[in-house]
Scaffold this motif. Structure first.
Motif, PDB file in Angstrom:
ATOM      1  N   ASP A 120       0.834  -1.195   0.000  1.00 11.59           N
ATOM      2  CA  ASP A 120       0.000   0.000   0.000  1.00 11.59           C
ATOM      3  C   ASP A 120       0.870   1.247   0.000  1.00 11.59           C
ATOM      4  O   ASP A 120       1.698   1.428   0.896  1.00 11.59           O
ATOM      5  CB  ASP A 120      -0.906   0.029   1.237  1.00 11.59           C
ATOM      6  N   VAL A 121       0.681   2.103  -0.979  1.00  9.88           N
ATOM      7  CA  VAL A 121       1.391   3.379  -1.049  1.00  9.88           C
ATOM      8  C   VAL A 121       0.369   4.454  -1.398  1.00  9.88           C
ATOM      9  O   VAL A 121      -0.179   4.463  -2.503  1.00  9.88           O
ATOM     10  CB  VAL A 121       2.517   3.358  -2.098  1.00  9.88           C
ATOM     11  N   ALA A 122       0.088   5.341  -0.448  1.00  4.97           N
ATOM     12  CA  ALA A 122      -0.832   6.457  -0.662  1.00  4.97           C
ATOM     13  C   ALA A 122      -2.177   5.988  -1.188  1.00  4.97           C
ATOM     14  O   ALA A 122      -2.754   6.584  -2.087  1.00  4.97           O
ATOM     15  CB  ALA A 122      -0.206   7.474  -1.617  1.00  4.97           C
ATOM     16  N   GLY A 123      -2.678   4.889  -0.626  1.00  5.10           N
ATOM     17  CA  GLY A 123      -3.991   4.403  -1.004  1.00  5.10           C
ATOM     18  C   GLY A 123      -4.012   3.547  -2.251  1.00  5.10           C
ATOM     19  O   GLY A 123      -5.082   3.058  -2.635  1.00  5.10           O
ATOM     20  N   ALA A 124      -2.878   3.357  -2.897  1.00  5.29           N
ATOM     21  CA  ALA A 124      -2.801   2.514  -4.093  1.00  5.29           C
ATOM     22  C   ALA A 124      -1.881   1.332  -3.814  1.00  5.29           C
ATOM     23  O   ALA A 124      -1.040   1.375  -2.915  1.00  5.29           O
ATOM     24  CB  ALA A 124      -2.290   3.313  -5.279  1.00  5.29           C
ATOM     25  N   GLU A 125      -2.056   0.273  -4.579  1.00  3.06           N
ATOM     26  CA  GLU A 125      -1.221  -0.911  -4.426  1.00  3.06           C
ATOM     27  C   GLU A 125      -0.181  -0.953  -5.528  1.00  3.06           C
ATOM     28  O   GLU A 125      -0.504  -0.801  -6.709  1.00  3.06           O
ATOM     29  CB  GLU A 125      -2.076  -2.186  -4.456  1.00  3.06           C
ATOM     30  N   VAL A 126       1.070  -1.158  -5.123  1.00  4.56           N
ATOM     31  CA  VAL A 126       2.168  -1.311  -6.074  1.00  4.56           C
ATOM     32  C   VAL A 126       2.917  -2.585  -5.722  1.00  4.56           C
ATOM     33  O   VAL A 126       2.821  -3.107  -4.604  1.00  4.56           O
ATOM     34  CB  VAL A 126       3.122  -0.094  -6.034  1.00  4.56           C
ATOM     35  N   THR A 127       3.668  -3.092  -6.673  1.00  5.64           N
ATOM     36  CA  THR A 127       4.435  -4.308  -6.452  1.00  5.64           C
ATOM     37  C   THR A 127       5.758  -3.975  -5.772  1.00  5.64           C
ATOM     38  O   THR A 127       6.449  -3.031  -6.165  1.00  5.64           O
ATOM     39  CB  THR A 127       4.695  -5.033  -7.780  1.00  5.64           C
ATOM     40  N   GLY A 128       6.093  -4.731  -4.758  1.00  5.31           N
ATOM     41  CA  GLY A 128       7.341  -4.523  -4.033  1.00  5.31           C
ATOM     42  C   GLY A 128       7.883  -5.845  -3.522  1.00  5.31           C
ATOM     43  O   GLY A 128       7.264  -6.904  -3.674  1.00  5.31           O
ATOM     44  N   ARG A 129       9.056  -5.773  -2.912  1.00  7.41           N
ATOM     45  CA  ARG A 129       9.708  -6.971  -2.372  1.00  7.41           C
ATOM     46  C   ARG A 129       9.311  -7.120  -0.913  1.00  7.41           C
ATOM     47  O   ARG A 129       9.664  -6.289  -0.073  1.00  7.41           O
ATOM     48  CB  ARG A 129      11.223  -6.839  -2.506  1.00  7.41           C
TER      49      ARG A 129
END
Length: 877
Positions: free
Chosen positions: A533-542
């Motif tokens: 979760d980043v600023a209300g959005a989902e991004v791919t991370g490790r």
């Protein structure tokens, strides 16, 4: 907003109809309704609050001027009431958050679910007790799991041939074992790296046993070198050249270096070259065992370094089970003893990979015995895969000594020496023992003298000691988050631990000491790609996780129960995490704080919960509420939490009442839903509704529980209450219900009726999944739409519901909810006229105009075909 709509409607061509954008509706306005440019008032359901002052506005006994003044004052009063309702429907978590912004409720709910899952693995968190291994592991089987600093504790001397024979018989080769053997044979020296307890020492002994099979030395073919004697590698050079002539030709040497001790530095490449040359001259071999980490990286990257692969858990357990069952059967048939084998287990666990050679074959005890053994082994294999046993172990892969213990437990259970309860208790203790090994006596090395080689240490002693343990604690709290988040939290905790250990010195923080691979290896962790979760959005991370569901709880139990001085820096660290604006950090830390408080509620409540519950920051109060709810999840502490929350709701300060409201919204801090609603109403109406917003938010959260019908019934009662504060609580809650998304308030995982509708407004999700509640939901929303002070925000909320059917890709998923709600909401001509007006306003919206097709589709959802007049059918196509 209503005034703007009136102005827009006044300028609208007469040919545009709210029901149909193409033609006007040819119907008579109901008696007493307002201009068609504004939302119509009145209706057939009674209790219309919209015209409550209409008569007073029309006449006044004191004459026209007095009447005008009173009407103006009443208009201002209505405007103030409407503004107040609008203010109360705003996010209560945004208060005083400043530039960091409000807490993202949806991200907080996801973080809370993840944290609870991380620390709740089907086991009683309060039952970890390392002593239960001794109780569960009956009799004479004594497998040592305390492998911490085994190399440091090992004394020098020859390895007995009996131990080497057992190793040849039971050792399991790791993947790449042949490559390790070839490297040792060609270079004479091998620096073997691995995490403690992974079988690296057994692999080293197996390698030395193979390459020295033809050795002739009388002092033992394989010798351990005491690391306390001499100067490490330089001392080993001296021992190989020790003046004993040919007696040690062909000997293999095992040296374990502890590079994590303060003042200890890795050997230079020149020292290793000298040792290799000396070994070649004496036809000898040596394996230097080191722990993976930043200090050992130069060694493992050099010409002599290689990493020892991990053990294959399933094969390890199978091999050990066969051994145990054959020992038991052999002892029963021949009256013999398996003390030799058990003694080998006491001195150290086996290793990894595929079974070695022909020497692994055991003598047969006959056809009947072989058949019985095969059946026993098959039964044992099924038992090892039993879901309850697997869950009790809670580890993705086992290290050699752990495989030895599990095999012993399974064998003893099959032989009738252990009950199933004792078996599961022993399995649960394996993770607790690993946690104990990680933390026992970590800072004892600070009092040890430096290595004595005259060189200055190249890194901070406290950072070298505390970063690995800080990383394990951070992983227990934030596991499942990004590696960078866990690592940053670990550095914060390293600082706190260093200050606690030496308060008179300012600890240094090495800037280039991070080694992700070493962190994972030393902490039994794994990484994988996933959503962040980043600023209300989902991004791919490790992302990073423990390799086992039992380890997070075991780590927290170990530091909290066995190392009391660690509590102070951990509490300071958790308070720092409570201020983190990312819910995946602050909320997960709150869940961990709740679990720690279960272990010592007096301490946890006094040091973590109560101070943060009284804080001025909403984020800290959310932390306290989440921790309290986590404590309430344990039956042993639920009564105490409910007493605390009830007292706060009645007698607490404003901050404590706010925290009590947030705790009540989880549904476990009161004896019943009715009791929770009583407390929330008490908080909401007090002090002229000062905390009505947070109370209404948590009433909405209770609507996700199975008892949501009770919540709706109480909302109806509040709406009809004689006190305006209760009416406002109902109106604000109804509007919030229409504007709150399911994923903002739901604790359920995807796969449940509501969980599959996380992007829906909660009101529509309830209408779609609970059809028996649709009428009640429509009546409540109708009340808000037809009450003067809530009309504007209620129409905005209804617009939010209507737009949900056409938002983005796949937005039409909410149409079933609208199809259930709208017909019940527009049951008569007046209600349909209100919907007309709103659709027309949405079509004229300059930023997000509703298309003709979308408006017509929504109208058809609301008005069944049999209720549409012929002219409507023509206008709507």
């Amino acid at each position: 907003m209503a005034d703007e709509a009136v102005a827009e409607r006044a300028a609208e061509p007469a040919s545009q109809s709210p029901q149909s954008p193409q033609s006007p509706q040819k119907s008579q306005k109901p008696q007493g309704s307002r201009s068609p440019e504004a939302p119509p008032r009145g209706g057939a359901r009674g209790g219309d609050r919209g015209d409550e002052h209409a008569q007073g506005e029309a006449e006044s006994p004191d004459g026209p001027e007095a009447g005008d003044d009173e009407a103006a004052e009443r208009a201002k009063e209505r405007e103030r009431a409407a503004d107040r309702i609008k203010d109360l429907t705003r996010d209560p978590l945004a208060e005083e958050d400043g530039e960091d912004g409000p807490t993202d409720l949806a991200a907080a709910a996801r973080a809370r679910r993840a944290g609870r899952k991380l620390l709740t693995s089907g086991r009683d968190f309060t039952s970890f007790d390392r002593s239960r291994i001794g109780h569960a592991h009956i009799g004479d089987i004594n497998v040592s799991l305390d492998a911490r600093r085994s190399g440091v504790a090992m004394r020098g001397g020859p390895v007995p041939e009996e131990e080497l024979r057992r190793l040849r018989r039971a050792h399991v080769e790791p993947a790449g074992y042949a490559r390790l053997r070839r490297a040792l044979e060609s270079r004479r020296l091998l620096v073997l790296g691995g995490a403690p307890g992974t079988g690296r020492t057994s692999t080293a002994l197996a390698l030395l046993d193979e390459v020295t099979r033809d050795g002739t030395g009388d002092g033992g073919r394989v010798r351990r070198v005491d690391p306390h004697q001499g100067e490490g590698v330089r001392g080993l050079v001296g021992e190989v050249n020790g003046g004993e002539g040919g007696e040690r030709r062909g000997t293999g040497y095992l040296l374990e270096l502890a590079l994590d001790r303060p003042g200890t530095l890795p050997p230079d490449e020149m020292d290793l070259d000298q040792l290799a040359s000396t070994l070649a001259e004496g036809d000898a071999y040596a394996v230097v065992v080191v722990s993976v980490g930043s200090a050992a990286n130069p060694l493992l990257a050099g010409r002599y370094g290689m990493v020892c692969p991990p053990a294959p858990s399933r094969e390890l357990v199978t091999v050990r089970l066969r051994e145990r069952l054959e020992e038991a059967r052999g002892g029963a048939e021949g009256g013999g003893s398996s003390a030799g084998a058990r003694g080998g287990a006491e001195r150290g666990g086996p290793s990894t990979g595929t079974r070695r050679g022909a020497e692994s074959t055991r003598p047969s005890t006959g056809t009947r015995g072989g058949a019985e053994g095969a059946r026993s082994l098959e039964h044992a294999a099924r038992l090892a895969k039993d879901p309850e046993v697997t869950e009790a172990v809670g580890l993705d892969d086992l290290r050699p000594a752990e495989a030895e213990l599990l095999a012993s437990l399974l064998a003893e259970h099959l032989l009738g020496s252990l009950t199933r309860e004792e078996l599961l208790a022993g399995c649960r203790s394996i993770a607790a023992v690993q946690a104990h090994e990680w933390f026992a006596g970590v800072d004892r090395a600070l009092a040890a003298p430096p290595s004595g080689d005259g060189r200055t240490p190249v890194r901070s002693a406290t950072a070298a000691l505390f970063h690995p343990v800080a990383f394990r604690i951070a992983l227990a709290v934030l596991g499942g988050g990004s590696h960078s988040t866990v690592s940053a939290a670990a550095h914060l905790l390293t600082w706190e631990l260093s200050v606690q250990s030496d308060p008179d010195s300012t600890p240094s923080r090495p800037l280039f000491c991070d080694d992700p691979e070493s962190d994972r290896a030393l902490s039994r962790a794994r990484s994988d790609d996933g959503a962040i979760d980043v600023a209300g959005a989902e991004v791919t991370g490790r992302l990073i996780f423990y390799r086992g569901s039992a380890l997070p709880a075991a780590v927290l139990a170990e530091i909290w129960d066995r190392h009391f001085p660690v509590r102070a820096p951990v509490v300071r660290w958790l308070r720092l995490l409570a201020d983190d604006p990312r819910p995946q950090v602050s909320v997960r830390a709150a869940v961990a704080a709740g679990e720690l408080s279960v272990r010592d509620f007096e301490y946890g409540f006094g040091e973590l919960v109560r101070p943060l519950a009284e804080a001025s920051s909403p984020r800290r109060r959310v932390f306290a509420a989440t921790a309290l709810d986590q404590v309430a999840g344990h039956a042993s502490h639920r009564k105490a939490v409910r007493k605390v929350v009830d007292d706060w709701s009645r007698y607490g300060t404003a901050s404590l009442r706010w925290t009590a409201a947030m705790t009540l919204g989880h549904g476990r801090a009161a004896d019943s839903v009715d009791a929770a609603l009583d407390a929330l109403a008490r908080i909401g109406v007090r002090d002229q509704g000062r905390q009505l917003a947070v109370a209404s938010l948590n009433v909405v959260r209770l609507l996700t529980l199975p008892e949501c019908a009770t919540v709706l019934r109480r909302l109806g009662q509040w709406a009809e209450h004689r006190r305006e504060e209760y009416q406002d609580l109902a109106l604000v809650t109804i509007v919030r219900l229409a504007t709150t998304g399911v994923d903002e308030v739901l604790d359920d995982e995807p796969g449940t009726p509501l969980g599959d509708r996380g992007d829906w407004p909660l009101l529509l999700a309830l209408a779609a999944t609970r059809p028996e509640l649709t009428g009640t939901l429509a009546d409540l929303l109708w009340t808000a739409l037809n009450t003067a002070r809530s009309r504007d925000v209620a129409f905005d909320a209804l617009e939010t519901l209507l737009r949900s059917a056409s938002r983005g890709e796949g937005g039409d998923r909410t149409r079933p909810g609208l199809a259930a709600l709208l017909p019940a909401l527009t049951s008569d001509e007046h209600d349909r006229q209100q919907l007309e007006w709103l659709l027309r306003r949405m079509m004229r919206d300059q930023d997000r105009p509703l298309t003709t097709e979308q408006a017509s589709a929504l109208w058809r959802l609301a008005v069944p075909a049999r209720q549409r007049r012929s002219d409507e059918e023509e206008s709507h196509g």
